[in-house]
Design a protein around this motif. Structure first.
Motif, short mmCIF file in Angstrom:
data_model
loop_
_atom_site.label_atom_id
_atom_site.label_comp_id
_atom_site.label_asym_id
_atom_site.label_seq_id
_atom_site.Cartn_x
_atom_site.Cartn_y
_atom_site.Cartn_z
N MET A 41 39.97 34.06 5.82
CA MET A 41 41.26 34.67 6.11
C MET A 41 42.18 33.63 6.72
N TRP A 42 43.36 33.53 6.13
CA TRP A 42 44.32 32.58 6.66
C TRP A 42 45.56 33.35 7.10
N ALA A 43 46.17 32.88 8.17
CA ALA A 43 47.33 33.56 8.72
C ALA A 43 48.62 33.14 8.02
N GLU A 44 49.46 34.15 7.74
CA GLU A 44 50.85 33.88 7.36
C GLU A 44 51.68 34.29 8.56
N TYR A 45 52.43 33.35 9.12
CA TYR A 45 53.17 33.64 10.33
C TYR A 45 54.52 34.29 10.01
N VAL A 46 55.01 35.05 10.96
CA VAL A 46 56.33 35.67 10.83
C VAL A 46 57.37 34.57 10.61
N ASP A 47 57.28 33.54 11.41
CA ASP A 47 58.13 32.36 11.24
C ASP A 47 57.24 31.24 10.74
N PRO A 48 57.35 30.89 9.44
CA PRO A 48 56.42 29.92 8.84
C PRO A 48 56.37 28.58 9.58
N GLY A 77 40.35 43.50 7.78
CA GLY A 77 40.55 44.91 8.12
C GLY A 77 40.33 45.23 9.58
N ASN A 78 39.92 44.23 10.35
CA ASN A 78 39.65 44.47 11.77
C ASN A 78 40.57 43.66 12.68
#
Ligand SMILES: [Zn+2]
Length: 71
Positions: free
Chosen positions: A1-8, A47-48
């Protein structure tokens, strides 16, 4: 799982969690190119998390990962 940030450009608030296959570089299962050095988590956490998960990645993931046998 990789994060996509609100502000890239700024690590912090996570907008979506995407799933990236081993060996696919930084391209998520939905086709999105992920940023370098973003936060990563185990697929076991799918999902957690407090933040939502990418729906397209989730659909792809469920098709590829066998269901755990019902006990
Ligand atoms: Zn995705």
């Amino acid at each position: 799982m990789w994060a996509e940030y609100v502000d890239p450009g700024e690590p912090g608030a996570v907008k979506w969690w995407h799933m990236v296959r081993e060996g696919d570089g930084n391209v998520a299962m939905c086709g999105k190119e992920m940023g370098d050095g973003v936060e990563r988590r185990s697929d076991r956490e799918w999902g957690n998390t407090a933040e939502p998960s990418c729906h397209t990645c989730g659909a792809m993931y469920l098709r590829e990962v066998p269901y755990r046998a019902a006990a």
